[in-house]
Design a protein around this motif. Sequence first.
Motif, PDB file in Angstrom:
ATOM      1  N   ARG A 198      -9.104  -7.872  10.638  1.00  0.00           N
ATOM      2  CA  ARG A 198      -7.960  -6.954  10.768  1.00  0.00           C
ATOM      3  C   ARG A 198      -6.704  -7.556  10.158  1.00  0.00           C
ATOM      4  NH1 ARG A 198      -9.554  -6.530  16.282  1.00  0.00           N
ATOM      5  NH2 ARG A 198      -7.630  -7.561  16.815  1.00  0.00           N
ATOM      6  N   ILE A 199      -6.450  -8.814  10.435  1.00  0.00           N
ATOM      7  CA  ILE A 199      -5.225  -9.459   9.944  1.00  0.00           C
ATOM      8  C   ILE A 199      -5.275  -9.658   8.431  1.00  0.00           C
ATOM      9  CG2 ILE A 199      -3.898 -11.606   9.998  1.00  0.00           C
ATOM     10  CD1 ILE A 199      -4.709 -11.765  13.009  1.00  0.00           C
ATOM     11  N   THR A 200      -6.345 -10.259   7.922  1.00  0.00           N
ATOM     12  CA  THR A 200      -6.413 -10.509   6.480  1.00  0.00           C
ATOM     13  C   THR A 200      -6.571  -9.203   5.709  1.00  0.00           C
ATOM     14  OG1 THR A 200      -8.786 -10.921   6.596  1.00  0.00           O
ATOM     15  CG2 THR A 200      -7.326 -12.841   6.705  1.00  0.00           C
ATOM     16  N   GLY A 201      -7.298  -8.241   6.257  1.00  0.00           N
ATOM     17  CA  GLY A 201      -7.436  -6.956   5.582  1.00  0.00           C
ATOM     18  C   GLY A 201      -6.113  -6.226   5.477  1.00  0.00           C
ATOM     19  N   GLY A 202      -5.350  -6.225   6.555  1.00  0.00           N
ATOM     20  CA  GLY A 202      -4.033  -5.592   6.507  1.00  0.00           C
ATOM     21  C   GLY A 202      -3.101  -6.291   5.532  1.00  0.00           C
ATOM     22  N   PHE A 203      -3.147  -7.612   5.519  1.00  0.00           N
ATOM     23  CA  PHE A 203      -2.318  -8.384   4.586  1.00  0.00           C
ATOM     24  C   PHE A 203      -2.708  -8.076   3.141  1.00  0.00           C
ATOM     25  CE2 PHE A 203      -1.544 -12.337   2.171  1.00  0.00           C
ATOM     26  CZ  PHE A 203      -0.168 -12.390   2.291  1.00  0.00           C
ATOM     27  N   CYS A 204      -4.013  -8.071   2.852  1.00  0.00           N
ATOM     28  CA  CYS A 204      -4.473  -7.782   1.487  1.00  0.00           C
ATOM     29  C   CYS A 204      -4.141  -6.347   1.076  1.00  0.00           C
ATOM     30  CB  CYS A 204      -5.976  -8.020   1.367  1.00  0.00           C
ATOM     31  SG  CYS A 204      -6.422  -9.753   1.386  1.00  0.00           S
ATOM     32  N   ALA A 205      -4.238  -5.406   2.012  1.00  0.00           N
ATOM     33  CA  ALA A 205      -3.898  -4.017   1.695  1.00  0.00           C
ATOM     34  C   ALA A 205      -2.419  -3.897   1.326  1.00  0.00           C
ATOM     35  CB  ALA A 205      -4.232  -3.110   2.877  1.00  0.00           C
ATOM     36  N   ILE A 206      -1.576  -4.568   2.065  1.00  0.00           N
ATOM     37  CA  ILE A 206      -0.136  -4.522   1.770  1.00  0.00           C
ATOM     38  C   ILE A 206       0.161  -5.184   0.429  1.00  0.00           C
ATOM     39  CG2 ILE A 206       2.117  -5.406   2.492  1.00  0.00           C
ATOM     40  CD1 ILE A 206       1.133  -4.937   5.401  1.00  0.00           C
ATOM     41  N   ILE A 207      -0.434  -6.348   0.184  1.00  0.00           N
ATOM     42  CA  ILE A 207      -0.239  -7.040  -1.096  1.00  0.00           C
ATOM     43  C   ILE A 207      -0.755  -6.174  -2.241  1.00  0.00           C
ATOM     44  CG2 ILE A 207      -0.960  -9.046  -2.474  1.00  0.00           C
ATOM     45  CD1 ILE A 207       1.166  -9.672  -0.370  1.00  0.00           C
ATOM     46  N   GLY A 208      -1.912  -5.537  -2.042  1.00  0.00           N
ATOM     47  CA  GLY A 208      -2.461  -4.668  -3.073  1.00  0.00           C
ATOM     48  C   GLY A 208      -1.578  -3.468  -3.351  1.00  0.00           C
ATOM     49  N   LEU A 209      -1.026  -2.861  -2.299  1.00  0.00           N
ATOM     50  CA  LEU A 209      -0.133  -1.719  -2.505  1.00  0.00           C
ATOM     51  C   LEU A 209       1.153  -2.132  -3.214  1.00  0.00           C
ATOM     52  CD1 LEU A 209      -0.653   0.224   0.818  1.00  0.00           C
ATOM     53  CD2 LEU A 209      -1.511   0.795  -1.451  1.00  0.00           C
ATOM     54  N   LEU A 210       1.674  -3.297  -2.878  1.00  0.00           N
ATOM     55  CA  LEU A 210       2.852  -3.800  -3.599  1.00  0.00           C
ATOM     56  C   LEU A 210       2.518  -4.084  -5.060  1.00  0.00           C
ATOM     57  CD1 LEU A 210       4.415  -6.184  -0.926  1.00  0.00           C
ATOM     58  CD2 LEU A 210       5.251  -3.945  -1.653  1.00  0.00           C
ATOM     59  N   GLY A 211       1.316  -4.562  -5.312  1.00  0.00           N
ATOM     60  CA  GLY A 211       0.878  -4.788  -6.690  1.00  0.00           C
ATOM     61  C   GLY A 211       0.699  -3.496  -7.457  1.00  0.00           C
ATOM     62  N   VAL A 212       0.244  -2.441  -6.779  1.00  0.00           N
ATOM     63  CA  VAL A 212       0.116  -1.131  -7.429  1.00  0.00           C
ATOM     64  C   VAL A 212       1.488  -0.635  -7.858  1.00  0.00           C
ATOM     65  CG1 VAL A 212      -0.427   1.302  -6.994  1.00  0.00           C
ATOM     66  CG2 VAL A 212      -2.046  -0.461  -6.342  1.00  0.00           C
ATOM     67  N   ILE A 213       2.479  -0.832  -7.018  1.00  0.00           N
ATOM     68  CA  ILE A 213       3.844  -0.419  -7.364  1.00  0.00           C
ATOM     69  C   ILE A 213       4.324  -1.155  -8.618  1.00  0.00           C
ATOM     70  CG2 ILE A 213       6.247  -0.502  -6.592  1.00  0.00           C
ATOM     71  CD1 ILE A 213       5.178  -0.028  -3.735  1.00  0.00           C
ATOM     72  N   GLN A 214       3.923  -2.414  -8.750  1.00  0.00           N
ATOM     73  CA  GLN A 214       4.321  -3.211  -9.915  1.00  0.00           C
ATOM     74  C   GLN A 214       3.369  -3.047 -11.096  1.00  0.00           C
ATOM     75  OE1 GLN A 214       4.614  -7.217  -8.491  1.00  0.00           O
ATOM     76  NE2 GLN A 214       6.469  -6.801  -7.314  1.00  0.00           N
ATOM     77  N   ASP A 215       2.376  -2.163 -10.968  1.00  0.00           N
ATOM     78  CA  ASP A 215       1.424  -1.850 -12.031  1.00  0.00           C
ATOM     79  C   ASP A 215       0.578  -3.057 -12.447  1.00  0.00           C
ATOM     80  OD1 ASP A 215       0.213   0.097 -13.561  1.00  0.00           O
ATOM     81  OD2 ASP A 215       1.494  -0.300 -15.312  1.00  0.00           O
ATOM     82  N   ARG A 216       0.078  -3.804 -11.470  1.00  0.00           N
ATOM     83  CA  ARG A 216      -0.816  -4.936 -11.740  1.00  0.00           C
ATOM     84  C   ARG A 216      -2.256  -4.429 -11.820  1.00  0.00           C
ATOM     85  NH1 ARG A 216       2.752  -8.916 -13.072  1.00  0.00           N
ATOM     86  NH2 ARG A 216       4.338  -9.051 -11.489  1.00  0.00           N
ATOM     87  N   THR A 217      -3.058  -5.030 -12.668  1.00  0.00           N
ATOM     88  CA  THR A 217      -4.434  -4.555 -12.849  1.00  0.00           C
ATOM     89  C   THR A 217      -5.334  -4.918 -11.667  1.00  0.00           C
ATOM     90  OG1 THR A 217      -4.977  -6.556 -14.090  1.00  0.00           O
ATOM     91  CG2 THR A 217      -4.295  -4.620 -15.349  1.00  0.00           C
ATOM     92  N   TRP A 218      -5.056  -5.991 -10.981  1.00  0.00           N
ATOM     93  CA  TRP A 218      -5.883  -6.431  -9.864  1.00  0.00           C
ATOM     94  C   TRP A 218      -5.553  -5.702  -8.573  1.00  0.00           C
ATOM     95  CZ3 TRP A 218      -2.547  -7.936  -6.169  1.00  0.00           C
ATOM     96  CH2 TRP A 218      -1.300  -8.399  -6.573  1.00  0.00           C
ATOM     97  N   ALA A 219      -4.447  -5.027  -8.506  1.00  0.00           N
ATOM     98  CA  ALA A 219      -3.931  -4.486  -7.252  1.00  0.00           C
ATOM     99  C   ALA A 219      -4.815  -3.416  -6.603  1.00  0.00           C
ATOM    100  CB  ALA A 219      -2.525  -3.959  -7.460  1.00  0.00           C
TER     101      ALA A 219
END
Length: 102
Positions: free
Chosen positions: A26-47
């Motif tokens: 739950r903790i790492t998944g939530g953290f990764c989801a938030i990091i991924g969403l922030l990366g999507v905003i910045q248009d990163r390919t891995w996000a």
Amino acid sequence: MWDPGTAFLAVVVVAGAAVLAPPIARITGGFCAIIGLLGVIQDRTWAPTVAALGVLAWLIGHWSFAVRNDARYRSPLARALFDQTPLRWTLPQSWSARKRRR
């Protein structure tokens, strides 16, 4: 085949993983989801991949917690997801409640 020490160690590892896996997921998944969403905003390919895997890990953590604790979820979002979508059919408690209603 196995000596008693190895068998005991295997039981301890499996029991420890059963206790620690839901909160860690739950903790790492939530953290990764938030990091991924922030990366999507910045248009990163891995996000998108990181966000999807984070959401999946978060869901798995909540699902395993619900199975172990008789469907008492830790978050309102997980409660809504598992109670009002077809995901409720994945929980053993849902099947037993369905059998009692018949």
